[in-house]
Scaffold this motif. Structure first.
Motif, PDB file in Angstrom:
ATOM      1  N   ARG A 157      19.726 -17.273  -9.926  1.00 43.72           N
ATOM      2  CA  ARG A 157      19.856 -15.969  -9.781  1.00 43.72           C
ATOM      3  C   ARG A 157      18.641 -15.181 -10.256  1.00 43.72           C
ATOM      4  N   PRO A 158      17.948 -14.497  -9.025  1.00 46.52           N
ATOM      5  CA  PRO A 158      16.798 -13.688  -9.277  1.00 46.52           C
ATOM      6  C   PRO A 158      16.729 -12.617 -10.299  1.00 46.52           C
ATOM      7  N   ASN A 159      15.504 -12.302 -10.754  1.00 46.25           N
ATOM      8  CA  ASN A 159      15.335 -11.228 -11.786  1.00 46.25           C
ATOM      9  C   ASN A 159      14.251 -10.167 -11.545  1.00 46.25           C
ATOM     10  N   LEU A 160      14.408  -9.327 -12.244  1.00 40.34           N
ATOM     11  CA  LEU A 160      13.134  -8.168 -12.207  1.00 40.34           C
ATOM     12  C   LEU A 160      12.843  -7.813 -13.392  1.00 40.34           C
ATOM     13  N   VAL A 161      11.380  -7.563 -13.653  1.00 42.22           N
ATOM     14  CA  VAL A 161      11.228  -7.368 -14.864  1.00 42.22           C
ATOM     15  C   VAL A 161      10.594  -5.790 -15.104  1.00 42.22           C
ATOM     16  N   MET A 162      11.041  -5.160 -16.128  1.00 36.48           N
ATOM     17  CA  MET A 162      10.457  -3.693 -16.150  1.00 36.48           C
ATOM     18  C   MET A 162      10.674  -3.041 -17.578  1.00 36.48           C
ATOM     19  N   GLY A 163      10.066  -1.952 -17.685  1.00 36.35           N
ATOM     20  CA  GLY A 163      10.616  -1.352 -18.917  1.00 36.35           C
ATOM     21  C   GLY A 163      11.891  -0.627 -18.958  1.00 36.35           C
ATOM     22  N   VAL A 164      12.547  -0.571 -20.066  1.00 32.88           N
ATOM     23  CA  VAL A 164      13.409   0.330 -20.131  1.00 32.88           C
ATOM     24  C   VAL A 164      13.570   1.726 -19.786  1.00 32.88           C
ATOM     25  N   ASN A 165      12.299   2.297 -19.651  1.00 34.21           N
ATOM     26  CA  ASN A 165      11.783   3.515 -19.238  1.00 34.21           C
ATOM     27  C   ASN A 165      11.908   3.721 -17.962  1.00 34.21           C
ATOM     28  N   VAL A 166      12.150   2.760 -16.978  1.00 37.05           N
ATOM     29  CA  VAL A 166      12.243   2.993 -15.615  1.00 37.05           C
ATOM     30  C   VAL A 166      13.230   4.117 -15.228  1.00 37.05           C
ATOM     31  N   GLN A 167      13.013   4.753 -14.049  1.00 37.75           N
ATOM     32  CA  GLN A 167      13.853   5.441 -13.380  1.00 37.75           C
ATOM     33  C   GLN A 167      15.206   4.966 -12.921  1.00 37.75           C
ATOM     34  N   VAL A 168      16.401   5.673 -12.969  1.00 36.41           N
ATOM     35  CA  VAL A 168      17.486   5.069 -12.781  1.00 36.41           C
ATOM     36  C   VAL A 168      17.695   4.247 -11.524  1.00 36.41           C
ATOM     37  N   CYS A 169      16.917   4.699 -10.425  1.00 38.16           N
ATOM     38  CA  CYS A 169      17.061   3.848  -9.090  1.00 38.16           C
ATOM     39  C   CYS A 169      16.661   2.367  -9.428  1.00 38.16           C
ATOM     40  N   TRP A 170      15.824   2.009 -10.327  1.00 36.29           N
ATOM     41  CA  TRP A 170      15.707   0.636 -10.180  1.00 36.29           C
ATOM     42  C   TRP A 170      16.946   0.061 -10.935  1.00 36.29           C
ATOM     43  N   GLU A 171      17.661   0.683 -11.640  1.00 37.74           N
ATOM     44  CA  GLU A 171      18.990  -0.139 -12.308  1.00 37.74           C
ATOM     45  C   GLU A 171      20.074  -0.071 -11.102  1.00 37.74           C
ATOM     46  N   LYS A 172      19.997   0.903 -10.169  1.00 39.72           N
ATOM     47  CA  LYS A 172      21.056   0.878  -8.972  1.00 39.72           C
ATOM     48  C   LYS A 172      20.281  -0.314  -8.211  1.00 39.72           C
ATOM     49  N   PHE A 173      19.086  -0.451  -7.961  1.00 40.95           N
ATOM     50  CA  PHE A 173      18.772  -1.452  -7.029  1.00 40.95           C
ATOM     51  C   PHE A 173      19.168  -2.842  -7.511  1.00 40.95           C
ATOM     52  N   CYS A 174      18.892  -3.109  -8.931  1.00 42.09           N
ATOM     53  CA  CYS A 174      19.445  -4.296  -9.411  1.00 42.09           C
ATOM     54  C   CYS A 174      20.964  -4.550  -9.334  1.00 42.09           C
ATOM     55  N   ASN A 175      21.829  -3.558  -9.336  1.00 45.85           N
ATOM     56  CA  ASN A 175      23.140  -3.460  -9.218  1.00 45.85           C
ATOM     57  C   ASN A 175      23.646  -3.882  -7.835  1.00 45.85           C
ATOM     58  N   PHE A 176      23.064  -3.372  -6.979  1.00 41.67           N
ATOM     59  CA  PHE A 176      23.345  -3.211  -5.700  1.00 41.67           C
ATOM     60  C   PHE A 176      23.051  -4.532  -4.925  1.00 41.67           C
ATOM     61  N   TRP A 177      21.755  -4.888  -5.239  1.00 46.14           N
ATOM     62  CA  TRP A 177      21.302  -6.036  -4.689  1.00 46.14           C
ATOM     63  C   TRP A 177      21.511  -7.536  -5.520  1.00 46.14           C
ATOM     64  N   GLU A 178      22.230  -7.342  -6.672  1.00 49.13           N
ATOM     65  CA  GLU A 178      22.814  -8.403  -7.484  1.00 49.13           C
ATOM     66  C   GLU A 178      21.441  -9.155  -7.988  1.00 49.13           C
ATOM     67  N   ILE A 179      20.759  -8.400  -8.701  1.00 46.32           N
ATOM     68  CA  ILE A 179      19.421  -8.871  -9.348  1.00 46.32           C
ATOM     69  C   ILE A 179      19.681  -8.376 -10.864  1.00 46.32           C
ATOM     70  N   GLU A 180      19.257  -9.524 -11.606  1.00 48.07           N
ATOM     71  CA  GLU A 180      19.253  -9.369 -13.075  1.00 48.07           C
ATOM     72  C   GLU A 180      18.349  -8.461 -13.594  1.00 48.07           C
ATOM     73  N   ALA A 181      18.467  -7.493 -14.157  1.00 51.89           N
ATOM     74  CA  ALA A 181      17.334  -6.503 -14.656  1.00 51.89           C
ATOM     75  C   ALA A 181      17.003  -6.813 -16.151  1.00 51.89           C
ATOM     76  N   ARG A 182      15.998  -7.449 -16.173  1.00 50.60           N
ATOM     77  CA  ARG A 182      15.284  -7.708 -17.424  1.00 50.60           C
ATOM     78  C   ARG A 182      14.387  -6.552 -18.033  1.00 50.60           C
ATOM     79  N   THR A 183      14.728  -5.721 -18.873  1.00 52.71           N
ATOM     80  CA  THR A 183      14.133  -4.589 -19.399  1.00 52.71           C
ATOM     81  C   THR A 183      13.527  -4.970 -20.848  1.00 52.71           C
TER      82      THR A 183
END
Length: 467
Positions: A157-183
């Motif tokens: 399962r691919p993941n994307l690393v970012m801070g919890v301060n990211v704009q909500v579009c990044w949370e949407k991206f991870c949800n829509f494209w089945e990416i684990e959001a590592r914040t």
């Protein structure tokens, strides 16, 4: 886009006798329904007046210190946009000069962000930086799947690393494209991602790290160069190559002019892509963003569709197929109109006002500054000391005078911290800043006379969205 439920009632719009030009009594009898189509038409001027009057209840855009979005442009830009409202941006065969102006904008941004070879950089306009982020994320995932085809097929399962301060579009991206959001959560006085936390979250399944050049929470830059250097060392230790995407929704059109010595862009070999919002500090009305990749290898070719449309074949990479060309034309107008010196002056004025306003608020013993507006012209502050009010009370009282200053609570691990945030955009002058300060000074004595913050009396805290 907000989702609205339908209404089953029979409410109707009330029309006054002088809302129509010819037959006052007839106009009063119209009473078109709110939630269904009327049987017949309404005069154009009547329809205009009804909607115009309702929209007066919206806030004054000039006093909206919550939004990053541009609220004023020159009349010449508005005229150009009006002339282009009927042009479909995607139809490059029918509107070749609009397509040419889009290409020029991409070339200008590639040069501004120091692409190694601006001629080989690729990019496109989008409906905003949120779509641009989605496109950049898709490219990161596709590049990772190419390198890890067998593991991905086996269930990695691919993941994307970012801070919890990211704009909500990044949370949407991870949800829509089945990416684990590592914040990475906030800790103490660290309100965004840093190099140590970024590397700690990376592994062989990481498609990329998102660095934010201008956090929406407090206006601060994340240390992009430090994150890249830490990822260089990580690759030397592990062999894992993790690209970086820079979300420059705000800072991408500020740093090149006010912080030219700051290295955050394509000068860093690890930066694969950058997005910005043309309708924020790009100084265009809402509806345009930009996504750029350092070269063609950073954007997998199979993501670019070649469409036979209305007589011609054209490459397209976007989530939206039909959209107006007006905002792209307006972006080119601003780039042509201002040049480097013009942008430096406009953004510098915004930062000067932000620094002045932050400094004056910082002098008040009831507030504590978190940032000072010296990066993106945005600053955040909170209440300080034993005061009988909170940031939500301040925001509520300022709204009585028309000011929209959002109050909101920070995310994990600083949910204990609630702040007010001020965005200084083009058009928010030193004079308006003084008026805001005057209103703040006027209401503070009343706030100090409260027994406790109003939320303790059962008044709901109204939170502002940190867009």
């Amino acid at each position: 886009m907000a989702l609205h439920k339908g209404a089953g009632d029979d409410r109707r719009l009330s029309i006054g006798p002088f809302a129509a030009t010819a037959d006052p009594l007839g106009a009063m009898r119209l009473a078109p329904p709110l939630h269904r189509l009327a049987e017949g038409p309404v005069a154009a001027e009547t329809a205009y007046q009804l909607i115009h009057d309702e929209l007066m209840l919206d806030g004054n855009a000039k006093l909206n210190l919550a939004t990053f979005v541009t609220t004023s442009m020159e009349t010449q830009a508005t005229r150009l946009m009006t002339e282009c409202l009927d042009k479909n941006m995607i139809d490059k065969d029918e509107y070749p000069q609009t397509a040419e102006l889009e290409r020029r904008c991409v070339a200008i941004l590639a040069d501004l962000w120091h692409a190694p070879d601006p001629d080989s950089a690729v990019g496109c306009s989008t409906t905003g930086s949120s779509e641009a982020c989605m496109l950049a994320g898709m490219a990161l995932k596709r590049r990772w799947t190419h390198r890890n085809a067998e593991r991905y097929a086996a269930g990695a399962r691919p993941n994307l690393v970012m801070g919890v301060n990211v704009q909500v579009c990044w949370e949407k991206f991870c949800n829509f494209w089945e990416i684990e959001a590592r914040t990475a959560p906030m800790e103490g006085e660290r309100f965004h991602l840093d190099a140590e936390r970024a590397v700690a979250l990376c592994d062989e399944n990481t498609i990329g790290v998102v660095g934010i050049l201008g956090s929406t929470f407090d206006g601060s830059y994340e240390p992009i160069a430090e994150i890249c250097a830490a990822l260089d060392a990580f690759q030397e230790r592990t062999g894992i190559d993790v690209p970086v995407h820079v979300d420059g929704a705000s800072g991408g059109m500020v740093a090149p002019f006010l912080d030219p010595g700051l290295v955050w862009d394509f000068r860093l070999p690890r930066v694969a892509s950058i997005n910005t919002s043309g309708h924020k500090y790009g100084l265009v009305y809402p509806g345009v963003g930009w996504a750029l990749w350092r070269d063609r290898t950073a954007l997998p070719e199979e993501l670019v569709f070649k469409v036979n449309y209305l007589g011609g074949e054209m490459p397209t990479f976007a989530l939206n197929f039909s959209r107006p060309g007006a905002e792209v034309i307006a972006q080119y107008y601003v780039l042509l109109r201002l040049g480097r010196d013009g942008f430096r002056a406009v953004q510098g004025a915004c930062r000067e006002v932000a620094g002045y306003l932050a400094g004056e608020i910082g002098k008040l013993d009831c507030f504590r500054l978190l940032t000072r507006g010296d990066e993106v012209p945005v600053f955040a502050f909170t209440t300080d000391g034993d005061v009988p009010f909170d940031v939500f009370d301040v925001s509520r009282r300022l709204r009585e005078r028309g000011w929209q200053v959002p109050a909101y609570t920070f995310p994990a691990n600083r949910q204990d911290l609630s702040v007010l945030r001020v965005v200084c955009r083009n058009g928010f002058s030193r004079d308006l800043a003084d008026l805001l300060l005057a209103d703040l000074h006027r209401l503070l004595p009343e706030l100090r006379r409260q027994p406790v913050p109003l939320k303790e009396l059962g008044v709901p805290a109204r939170s502002g969205f940190h867009h």
